[in-house]
Scaffold this motif. Structure first.
Motif, PDB file in Angstrom:
ATOM      1  N   GLY A 148       0.823  -1.210   0.000  1.00  0.00           N
ATOM      2  CA  GLY A 148       0.000   0.000   0.000  1.00  0.00           C
ATOM      3  C   GLY A 148       0.853   1.254   0.000  1.00  0.00           C
ATOM      4  O   GLY A 148       2.071   1.207   0.019  1.00  0.00           O
ATOM      5  N   PHE A 149       0.169   2.374  -0.003  1.00  0.00           N
ATOM      6  CA  PHE A 149       0.849   3.666  -0.099  1.00  0.00           C
ATOM      7  C   PHE A 149       1.599   3.979   1.203  1.00  0.00           C
ATOM      8  O   PHE A 149       1.053   3.898   2.292  1.00  0.00           O
ATOM      9  CB  PHE A 149      -0.157   4.777  -0.395  1.00  0.00           C
ATOM     10  N   ASP A 150       2.864   4.328   1.048  1.00  0.00           N
ATOM     11  CA  ASP A 150       3.709   4.734   2.180  1.00  0.00           C
ATOM     12  C   ASP A 150       4.433   6.008   1.756  1.00  0.00           C
ATOM     13  O   ASP A 150       5.264   5.973   0.845  1.00  0.00           O
ATOM     14  CB  ASP A 150       4.719   3.632   2.512  1.00  0.00           C
ATOM     15  N   PRO A 151       4.130   7.139   2.391  1.00  0.00           N
ATOM     16  CA  PRO A 151       4.748   8.401   1.971  1.00  0.00           C
ATOM     17  C   PRO A 151       6.276   8.419   2.102  1.00  0.00           C
ATOM     18  O   PRO A 151       6.931   9.256   1.512  1.00  0.00           O
ATOM     19  CB  PRO A 151       4.108   9.448   2.890  1.00  0.00           C
ATOM     20  N   ASN A 152       6.829   7.465   2.856  1.00  0.00           N
ATOM     21  CA  ASN A 152       8.290   7.382   2.978  1.00  0.00           C
ATOM     22  C   ASN A 152       8.935   6.793   1.723  1.00  0.00           C
ATOM     23  O   ASN A 152      10.115   7.018   1.470  1.00  0.00           O
ATOM     24  CB  ASN A 152       8.687   6.538   4.194  1.00  0.00           C
ATOM     25  N   PHE A 153       8.152   6.020   0.949  1.00  0.00           N
ATOM     26  CA  PHE A 153       8.699   5.348  -0.227  1.00  0.00           C
ATOM     27  C   PHE A 153       7.943   5.660  -1.519  1.00  0.00           C
ATOM     28  O   PHE A 153       8.406   5.306  -2.588  1.00  0.00           O
ATOM     29  CB  PHE A 153       8.684   3.825  -0.014  1.00  0.00           C
ATOM     30  N   VAL A 157       1.615  11.457  -7.235  1.00  0.00           N
ATOM     31  CA  VAL A 157       1.636  12.608  -8.138  1.00  0.00           C
ATOM     32  C   VAL A 157       0.238  12.969  -8.643  1.00  0.00           C
ATOM     33  O   VAL A 157       0.044  14.055  -9.166  1.00  0.00           O
ATOM     34  CB  VAL A 157       2.603  12.378  -9.325  1.00  0.00           C
ATOM     35  N   MET A 158      -0.713  12.029  -8.492  1.00  0.00           N
ATOM     36  CA  MET A 158      -2.089  12.356  -8.869  1.00  0.00           C
ATOM     37  C   MET A 158      -3.060  11.388  -8.211  1.00  0.00           C
ATOM     38  O   MET A 158      -2.683  10.294  -7.813  1.00  0.00           O
ATOM     39  CB  MET A 158      -2.253  12.339 -10.388  1.00  0.00           C
ATOM     40  N   GLN A 159      -4.307  11.841  -8.121  1.00  0.00           N
ATOM     41  CA  GLN A 159      -5.384  11.008  -7.607  1.00  0.00           C
ATOM     42  C   GLN A 159      -6.342  10.712  -8.752  1.00  0.00           C
ATOM     43  O   GLN A 159      -6.642  11.595  -9.558  1.00  0.00           O
ATOM     44  CB  GLN A 159      -6.131  11.719  -6.482  1.00  0.00           C
ATOM     45  N   VAL A 160      -6.788   9.472  -8.816  1.00  0.00           N
ATOM     46  CA  VAL A 160      -7.691   9.067  -9.903  1.00  0.00           C
ATOM     47  C   VAL A 160      -8.904   8.340  -9.317  1.00  0.00           C
ATOM     48  O   VAL A 160      -8.840   7.794  -8.219  1.00  0.00           O
ATOM     49  CB  VAL A 160      -6.971   8.142 -10.920  1.00  0.00           C
ATOM     50  N   GLU A 166      -9.594   0.992  -3.054  1.00  0.00           N
ATOM     51  CA  GLU A 166     -10.086   1.830  -1.980  1.00  0.00           C
ATOM     52  C   GLU A 166      -9.346   3.160  -1.991  1.00  0.00           C
ATOM     53  O   GLU A 166      -8.260   3.276  -2.565  1.00  0.00           O
ATOM     54  CB  GLU A 166      -9.852   1.129  -0.632  1.00  0.00           C
ATOM     55  N   SER A 167      -9.911   4.133  -1.331  1.00  0.00           N
ATOM     56  CA  SER A 167      -9.290   5.463  -1.267  1.00  0.00           C
ATOM     57  C   SER A 167      -7.894   5.363  -0.635  1.00  0.00           C
ATOM     58  O   SER A 167      -7.716   4.735   0.400  1.00  0.00           O
ATOM     59  CB  SER A 167     -10.167   6.401  -0.438  1.00  0.00           C
ATOM     60  N   GLY A 168      -6.930   5.964  -1.297  1.00  0.00           N
ATOM     61  CA  GLY A 168      -5.552   5.982  -0.800  1.00  0.00           C
ATOM     62  C   GLY A 168      -4.694   4.834  -1.283  1.00  0.00           C
ATOM     63  O   GLY A 168      -3.489   4.831  -1.070  1.00  0.00           O
ATOM     64  N   GLN A 169      -5.308   3.845  -1.958  1.00  0.00           N
ATOM     65  CA  GLN A 169      -4.520   2.723  -2.474  1.00  0.00           C
ATOM     66  C   GLN A 169      -3.835   3.120  -3.783  1.00  0.00           C
ATOM     67  O   GLN A 169      -4.327   3.963  -4.532  1.00  0.00           O
ATOM     68  CB  GLN A 169      -5.402   1.504  -2.723  1.00  0.00           C
ATOM     69  N   SER A 191       0.051   6.863  -8.816  1.00  0.00           N
ATOM     70  CA  SER A 191      -1.264   7.497  -8.739  1.00  0.00           C
ATOM     71  C   SER A 191      -2.069   6.711  -7.719  1.00  0.00           C
ATOM     72  O   SER A 191      -1.930   5.492  -7.608  1.00  0.00           O
ATOM     73  CB  SER A 191      -1.956   7.483 -10.104  1.00  0.00           C
ATOM     74  N   VAL A 192      -2.866   7.426  -6.934  1.00  0.00           N
ATOM     75  CA  VAL A 192      -3.645   6.770  -5.890  1.00  0.00           C
ATOM     76  C   VAL A 192      -5.128   7.021  -6.108  1.00  0.00           C
ATOM     77  O   VAL A 192      -5.521   7.999  -6.749  1.00  0.00           O
ATOM     78  CB  VAL A 192      -3.222   7.274  -4.472  1.00  0.00           C
ATOM     79  N   ALA A 193      -5.924   6.135  -5.553  1.00  0.00           N
ATOM     80  CA  ALA A 193      -7.380   6.243  -5.700  1.00  0.00           C
ATOM     81  C   ALA A 193      -7.915   7.344  -4.780  1.00  0.00           C
ATOM     82  O   ALA A 193      -7.416   7.548  -3.692  1.00  0.00           O
ATOM     83  CB  ALA A 193      -8.033   4.920  -5.365  1.00  0.00           C
ATOM     84  N   LYS A 194      -8.934   8.062  -5.297  1.00  0.00           N
ATOM     85  CA  LYS A 194      -9.569   9.111  -4.494  1.00  0.00           C
ATOM     86  C   LYS A 194     -10.410   8.498  -3.405  1.00  0.00           C
ATOM     87  O   LYS A 194     -10.986   7.467  -3.519  1.00  0.00           O
ATOM     88  CB  LYS A 194     -10.446  10.000  -5.377  1.00  0.00           C
TER      89      LYS A 194
END
Length: 194
Positions: A148-153, A157-160, A166-169, A191-194
């Motif tokens: 999953g999304f980890d702001p450290n790694f 750059v965009m949300q789609v 799920e949101s944030g994946q 890109s991550v889900a809204k």
């Protein structure tokens, strides 16, 4: 020793001086003057002991500081050696990206690619695999996106919009990220889900 005169007076005068000094010391002791001199000696001794303690403490602090600096320099040296290839690895990432883009742009036989393009595709694929093995050998790894999304790694750059996520994946990887040992060379652009 004083020279003797004809009558032996030189020897006597030395003896007289010694007897005089002893007498003065006895009189001083009887008059209570000895404790004052002894007190001065004790004060001087105390000052010397305090100076010695201060010097010992200063020495111990300086020795401890020296040991700390020595250990810090050893750690920095180990890090420098361990991460000496970091910049070189970072410089190779665009080459890897270009090879991946080249491979993606060469049409497969199903997409209408001819035999020459297939040979080119195989060559680029082999080069990419060789790069990947070399990266792995030198502890350069692709940033994992399965957790999953980890702001450290990851760098979002965009949300789609996505019904499958799920949101944030993470929906899509736009550019792979890499780590060198435990350090991040480049975050994965996603890109991550809204």
């Amino acid at each position: 020793m004083a020279a003797k005169d004809h009558n032996g007076h030189g020897k006597r005068s030395e003896q007289q001086e010694e007897i005089g000094k002893e007498a003065e010391e006895e009189v001083s002791a009887q008059n209570g003057e000895e404790p004052a001199e002894s007190s001065k000696e004790e004060d001087a001794l105390k000052r010397c002991e305090e100076e010695l303690r201060a010097c010992e403490e200063k020495y111990l602090r300086m020795h401890a500081e020296f040991e700390n600096v020595k250990k810090r320099m050893e750690r920095e040296k180990e890090k420098s050696v361990a991460y000496a290839q970091e910049q070189f690895a970072r410089d190779l990432l665009p080459v890897m990206d270009s090879l991946e883009l080249a491979l993606a742009s060469i049409p497969t036989p199903e997409e209408g690619g001819d035999e020459h393009l297939q040979k080119l595709r195989e060559g680029v694929q082999l080069t990419l695999e060789q790069f990947a093995r070399t990266f792995e050998k030198h502890h350069i790894r692709v940033v994992d996106i399965d957790q999953g999304f980890d702001p450290n790694f990851h760098d979002a750059v965009m949300q789609v919009e996505s019904e499958e996520h799920e949101s944030g994946q993470i929906v899509q990887v736009l550019q792979k990220g890499y780590t060198y040992k435990e350090r991040l060379l480049r975050p994965a652009m996603v890109s991550v889900a809204k």
